[in-house]
Design an enzyme around this catalytic site. Structure first.
Site: not given
Lengths: 309, 309, 309, 309
Positions: D64, D67, D191, D243, D261
């Site tokens: 991530s 992103k 993705y 998050y 992760v």
């Protein structure tokens, strides 16, 4: 029993005058084309008499009413082990809600919301190919209605396959929890075809008759399920059969019932009759607006409510 | 009718042997003191016969079972206008959940979860003082049971008043939406006293008999509610009477019922009988564990399920 | 530093021309009376200079801006033990939401939503009487601003006491989980009075200056908190200071800030200045609409964003 | 600048002694194989110096963290129109939660939770084929890091493709709302490949350097984004980059950061440096446990927190 014929005639006449007809489901393009002015009603009594009025012999897409038959079939295959994977409680939310799944580890609250029915189809798939599972469901419904002319409307199935993103989301979500075991495409292949069953009110009321007759099909004399299981399926229909309008249906109609977004409703008066109605316009909870009203009139005039002597 | 006497005796005997007795409610200190080994059962048939076993004449705190009587009383006062302020759907959540209220503008889903019952009491308050509203509820329950010895256990009421923070939260929250009109202290004054009604199984089964007898009290011959209203209250009990275990109770027992955290359950077999059971230990949903099991046995052996002939 | 004087003058002028002024909070009757055309701005630099424009010396109800001072005071009393009872995460929901509390055992997500601030006040109460705790808060704010004329507007406090049902609901709900220890009435007595602090922009910017100056009040030379604690309070203001608009404020203004429904915002430019603005109209998240815009202009022209060199 | 070299060495040494190392992500089978004892750290200052320790040159799956780069690329393509389809607020829930989507019409709260990043990839797809969009992302990251050896680990991408049911659910769910426009398979093709980018700490810290340097890559001298956009991306990283642990990271570390992760974290000290750490074990929110601790030590010793002078 001419009373019942007079009753269905009167209901059909009364319903046709109503101006608020609800809203035809538009999220499945093929369903959006249906004329909202259709209305049909059929009562099959446990002694085998049929009373119909309106468009009672016109096939329509039974959609989620099929969940009752799929559940019955799956219970016959795996028995109460089915309940390890799906609950028996009203959901308190919309038919296609995913919130509850996140809060409860992907286990659907009952077999009559979309998520629960998808789990039932995952069970029906078992080791089979989707085509075979679909074939079994059709055979089972034909057996229940004692009518081999019942068919699947493939245009509707295809329409759902192309636009049913939300059901794909539910299936993928449950698969992430291991609640369904087969690929989403396969399970939904079964689901969309099952929902695309085309039946008339007459056929539907005959298919549901075993639930009114202690699990036995009075016409053929064959046992479908035990008396106990028939009762329990009726209980599930009462508490969960109309999504987040189940309480309202129990309050107004007082009979177990299961609705579909095609505008059909199957209702069961235990010991008396199986009733099917059809009117395509839906209320805010996704249940047939005039179909519910027709059943409310029927229940009031017959006194068939399960909630009072 | 010796059968029913034999049945209640058998049930009382069978239940007393069970080792899993659930957990006595401990969030109301006064209730936490009750001995979990009590068990009582009473059946009153519509023709007025009484069959009791176990601790059927020992008063216990009926708690939320009282919500059935308060609802009946409020419907008698304001009729269907009551439904402007409370819904008729199963909640899909715990008896004391506040989440649904935030999502639905402070309007409780049904009159049998705590929030809904508090709204009912706000209606019962009307222009009265709390003391008067409480008095009316007690009079009404005595009238239903035809028994003037029924009383409120003030120690229990006080215990709830001192520790019922969650109910205060529900009331204040609804007041912020204008769903209740009186100060929380007043409405909860009524609520805690109503919940503190002490009744035996025998009294409770008599008080609920009008729901099995089309709205009429067979003993006194007096009409309590119309046949239609009796049916509808039964429908609400079926879909909402056991909080988030309502589906399970319908599935297993197949009768309208209302539970209380004191361990009592009132069940209604329309046209046949009113049944009250009591066992203080609760299951995970806050319903009497052994009481539910006793009713399941009773329903199986009598065949009184409303879901099958 | 005439630049800053020119800047606040320009901002005041520019803001006064804007037609969309947001909506004055109306759920506290006393606040609803405030004229939406007020606008004030005050910058106090770490070297003690003050630059003000508009209604910078008119006191207004600081409301939730007070949560920063209460948190600072409570941290001074109990240190990091405070975090056993309240979290440090943005809530993802409205300032008065109760949903999160039910899902997370009554523990508020951060000290700047209402529920969290109520817990902070429960800590401040400690063994004191509400009156004493209120007195300590006022003394602390006077000490921070080095201004003994700061006072509580009792009419506002009373107004909230009479209508703050939602805050009562939050407090009672948390008490049911044991997260607050004192009676709701006492804790909210402190809370409503703290929120009713009346301060001008000038006073507010001075009271917040220690957060821009590594924990030290440059004017008085006294240490308020350690450098580390000042940083951490700033971090909390950045992530949680504007309820469900905190991300937006960070994105647009780029400074730690805390808003109140009275229309005030305190912003901190570490190492540079403390800034207070006031405009009573609120945006959809309950933050001052024009106050946010004024700070956005200020941050752009000064380049004080913490997110870029 | 030997200080920084001594610092990274000290941190690597200290971290290696810690026994609580968190839990390696196991829901992507390929990631579960990674040895939890790896630790790497790299600091690249805005004047181009590099300080590394531990496994700083070993490529790992950035997941991530990618992103941030995808968002930067998409903003370059469509500008602020991107914000019509995704929000800028912390989510208050897990990285893969679907609840918020149902409550807010399928619009993700921010571009750093999975749902939001999937929308960003839907934008990157534009009229392209997935292969082309993936190519563009790789080229962009190579350009940022000025390093053409950066590659995608196809085994990881395939592993996610086969098991990423939850991401399929998110994509299908958003498609049902029309929030994403391309088929789920295509968007997730992009993705999963983007997440499978393999980079070392050294490469990652170089790729993120533009965010510390006002949008400009100091090594190549090329502008990546405007100063304002760099600030805003940093603000988003601060409020949403970890998050439901974003508040905690801001509180403890005090720098904008984005975790993955795979155990990597990219942190930005505006005007000073870009920092990358890697330790595969995760905490309860899915962020690198020891990576967070390493950054906390680094921030304390350098005083680089954005929240204090």
């Amino acid at each position: 029993m001419t009373d019942l014929q007079a009753l269905v005639d009167a209901i059909a006449e009364e319903i046709q005058t109503r101006e608020q007809r609800g809203k035809v489901a538009d999220y499945i393009p093929q369903l959006a084309k249906v004329d909202p002015h259709h209305f049909g009603i059929a009562i099959t009594t446990v002694d085998g008499q049929e009373f119909v009025a309106g468009d009672a012999d016109l096939p329509f897409s039974i959609q989620s009413v099929s969940k009752v038959f799929a559940l019955t079939l799956a219970l016959g295959m795996v028995g109460d082990r089915l309940w390890n994977r799906v609950g028996r409680e009203p959901s308190g939310s919309a038919f296609n809600s995913i919130v509850q799944l996140e809060h409860e580890n992907g286990r659907p609250r009952n077999p009559f919301i979309n998520a629960g029915a998808i789990v039932v189809d995952d069970i029906l798939l078992g080791g089979h190919k989707p085509r075979e599972a679909i074939g079994e469901i059709v055979q089972f419904v034909r057996f229940l209605a004692n009518d081999d002319s019942i068919y699947i409307d493939h245009a509707v199935a295809r329409s759902e396959q192309e636009t049913g993103f939300r059901n794909f989301a539910l299936a993928q979500f449950m698969r992430s929890f291991g609640v369904i075991e087969h690929p989403a495409e396969q399970v939904l292949g079964v689901y969309f075809h099952q929902c695309a069953l085309a039946m008339s009110c007459r056929q539907l009321s005959k298919a549901g008759l075993f639930l009114a007759a202690s699990g036995r099909n009075p016409e053929t004399g064959r046992n479908v399920v035990s008396r106990d299981r028939a009762r329990r399926i009726n209980a599930l229909m009462l508490t969960c059969g109309h999504y987040d309008g189940s309480g309202e249906f129990a309050y107004r109609v007082g009979l177990p019932g299961k609705s579909g977004v095609g505008g059909g409703i199957l209702a069961v008066a235990p010991g008396k009759a199986s009733i099917a109605v059809w009117s395509p316009g839906l209320n805010v909870n996704g249940n047939s607006l005039l179909g519910s009203q027709a059943l409310e009139i029927m229940a009031q005039r017959t006194g068939w409510s399960i909630f009072g002597a």
